[in-house]
Design a protein around this motif. Structure first.
Motif, PDB file in Angstrom:
ATOM      1  N   UNK A  51       0.813  -1.219   0.000  1.00 18.58           N
ATOM      2  CA  UNK A  51       0.000   0.000   0.000  1.00 18.58           C
ATOM      3  C   UNK A  51       0.849   1.272   0.000  1.00 18.58           C
ATOM      4  N   UNK A  52       2.148   1.132  -0.211  1.00 17.13           N
ATOM      5  CA  UNK A  52       3.001   2.305  -0.351  1.00 17.13           C
ATOM      6  C   UNK A  52       3.312   3.039   0.935  1.00 17.13           C
ATOM      7  N   UNK A  53       3.235   2.368   2.054  1.00 19.55           N
ATOM      8  CA  UNK A  53       3.551   2.979   3.348  1.00 19.55           C
ATOM      9  C   UNK A  53       5.028   2.713   3.660  1.00 19.55           C
ATOM     10  N   UNK A  54       5.883   3.468   3.011  1.00 17.25           N
ATOM     11  CA  UNK A  54       7.312   3.181   3.002  1.00 17.25           C
ATOM     12  C   UNK A  54       7.972   3.305   4.370  1.00 17.25           C
ATOM     13  N   UNK A  55       7.640   4.321   5.128  1.00 16.13           N
ATOM     14  CA  UNK A  55       8.231   4.456   6.466  1.00 16.13           C
ATOM     15  C   UNK A  55       7.823   3.270   7.340  1.00 16.13           C
ATOM     16  N   UNK A  56       6.577   2.850   7.230  1.00 14.62           N
ATOM     17  CA  UNK A  56       6.106   1.704   8.009  1.00 14.62           C
ATOM     18  C   UNK A  56       6.842   0.431   7.624  1.00 14.62           C
ATOM     19  N   UNK A  57       7.141   0.272   6.349  1.00 13.20           N
ATOM     20  CA  UNK A  57       7.887  -0.909   5.892  1.00 13.20           C
ATOM     21  C   UNK A  57       9.249  -0.962   6.572  1.00 13.20           C
ATOM     22  N   UNK A  76      18.662  -0.884  11.147  1.00 15.10           N
ATOM     23  CA  UNK A  76      18.393  -0.328  12.481  1.00 15.10           C
ATOM     24  C   UNK A  76      18.585   1.190  12.497  1.00 15.10           C
ATOM     25  N   UNK A  77      19.640   1.656  11.854  1.00 16.75           N
ATOM     26  CA  UNK A  77      19.896   3.097  11.807  1.00 16.75           C
ATOM     27  C   UNK A  77      18.798   3.836  11.041  1.00 16.75           C
ATOM     28  N   UNK A  78      18.348   3.252   9.949  1.00 21.51           N
ATOM     29  CA  UNK A  78      17.292   3.900   9.152  1.00 21.51           C
ATOM     30  C   UNK A  78      15.998   3.942   9.944  1.00 21.51           C
ATOM     31  N   UNK A  79      15.673   2.845  10.624  1.00 18.62           N
ATOM     32  CA  UNK A  79      14.486   2.822  11.482  1.00 18.62           C
ATOM     33  C   UNK A  79      14.599   3.876  12.578  1.00 18.62           C
ATOM     34  N   UNK A  80      15.749   3.940  13.226  1.00 17.23           N
ATOM     35  CA  UNK A  80      15.932   4.917  14.300  1.00 17.23           C
ATOM     36  C   UNK A  80      15.799   6.346  13.790  1.00 17.23           C
ATOM     37  N   UNK A  81      16.263   6.590  12.578  1.00 15.85           N
ATOM     38  CA  UNK A  81      16.132   7.923  12.002  1.00 15.85           C
ATOM     39  C   UNK A  81      14.692   8.314  11.734  1.00 15.85           C
ATOM     40  N   UNK A  82      13.825   7.327  11.604  1.00 12.68           N
ATOM     41  CA  UNK A  82      12.402   7.599  11.390  1.00 12.68           C
ATOM     42  C   UNK A  82      11.679   7.778  12.720  1.00 12.68           C
ATOM     43  N   UNK A  83      11.905   6.882  13.655  1.00 10.59           N
ATOM     44  CA  UNK A  83      11.120   6.918  14.895  1.00 10.59           C
ATOM     45  C   UNK A  83      11.675   7.883  15.938  1.00 10.59           C
ATOM     46  N   UNK A 122      16.788  15.333  13.034  1.00  8.48           N
ATOM     47  CA  UNK A 122      17.001  16.262  11.935  1.00  8.48           C
ATOM     48  C   UNK A 122      16.438  15.665  10.658  1.00  8.48           C
ATOM     49  N   UNK A 123      16.504  16.409   9.600  1.00  8.63           N
ATOM     50  CA  UNK A 123      15.931  15.960   8.333  1.00  8.63           C
ATOM     51  C   UNK A 123      16.605  14.712   7.797  1.00  8.63           C
ATOM     52  N   UNK A 124      15.831  13.731   7.475  1.00 11.74           N
ATOM     53  CA  UNK A 124      16.325  12.494   6.867  1.00 11.74           C
ATOM     54  C   UNK A 124      15.647  12.320   5.523  1.00 11.74           C
ATOM     55  N   UNK A 125      16.310  11.662   4.615  1.00 11.70           N
ATOM     56  CA  UNK A 125      15.797  11.460   3.273  1.00 11.70           C
ATOM     57  C   UNK A 125      14.392  10.897   3.243  1.00 11.70           C
ATOM     58  N   UNK A 126      13.525  11.593   2.527  1.00 14.21           N
ATOM     59  CA  UNK A 126      12.166  11.125   2.343  1.00 14.21           C
ATOM     60  C   UNK A 126      11.200  11.528   3.433  1.00 14.21           C
ATOM     61  N   UNK A 127      11.680  12.220   4.449  1.00 11.02           N
ATOM     62  CA  UNK A 127      10.806  12.568   5.571  1.00 11.02           C
ATOM     63  C   UNK A 127      10.549  14.063   5.695  1.00 11.02           C
ATOM     64  N   UNK A 128      11.102  14.841   4.805  1.00  8.06           N
ATOM     65  CA  UNK A 128      10.987  16.290   4.935  1.00  8.06           C
ATOM     66  C   UNK A 128      10.188  16.910   3.790  1.00  8.06           C
ATOM     67  N   UNK A 129       9.281  16.129   3.209  1.00  5.81           N
ATOM     68  CA  UNK A 129       8.384  16.652   2.196  1.00  5.81           C
ATOM     69  C   UNK A 129       8.977  16.771   0.807  1.00  5.81           C
TER      70      UNK A 129
END
Length: 124
Positions: free
Chosen positions: A33-39, A79-86, A90-97
């Motif tokens: 369903x395209x929920x990339x951060x959740x994946x 793990x690092x990518x997950x931690x950067x989301x949760x 600071x701004x991480x790729x794909x999370x700042x619009x």
């Protein structure tokens, strides 16, 4: 990339313990369903649970096999990518619009990392 990893993970789902299997099913649904951060978040959670849950194919894995799945460079990235989301760092790729390209790519990578780690744990 995600399609192949999804197929590999679907084959492994029945061999996981119930907790990891539930999270994996949700990760796959999120991917479809395209929920990339959740994946990304769920992929890291599945790996964490699969390494600790006392049920599933990994229960008989030896120490070096567990270490290979847990401590690989790719598992560290996940793990690092997950931690950067949760945990806002600071701004991480794909999370700042700026669009979903980076996040979409990383979601596919997360599924591949998870598939590789689970296959490592399931080696005979």
């Amino acid at each position: 990339m995600a399609g192949e990893a999804e197929r590999r993970l679907e084959r492994q789902c029945a061999d996981l313990g119930p907790h990891a299997a539930l999270l994996l099913a949700e990760a796959l649904a999120a991917s479809r369903s395209g929920q990339h951060a959740s994946v990304i978040i769920l992929s890291a959670a599945v790996l964490d649970v699969a390494l600790r849950e006392p049920a599933g194919f990994h229960a008989g894995a030896d120490g070096p096999t567990i270490a290979a799945a847990r401590d690989s460079r790719e598992a560290f990235w996940l793990r690092e990518r997950r931690n950067g989301i949760v945990h806002y760092e600071g701004g991480r790729g794909g999370l700042m619009g700026e669009g979903g390209g980076a996040l979409r790519h990383d979601a596919g990578r997360a599924l591949t990392v998870l598939a590789n780690a689970l296959e490592e744990l399931n080696r005979d």
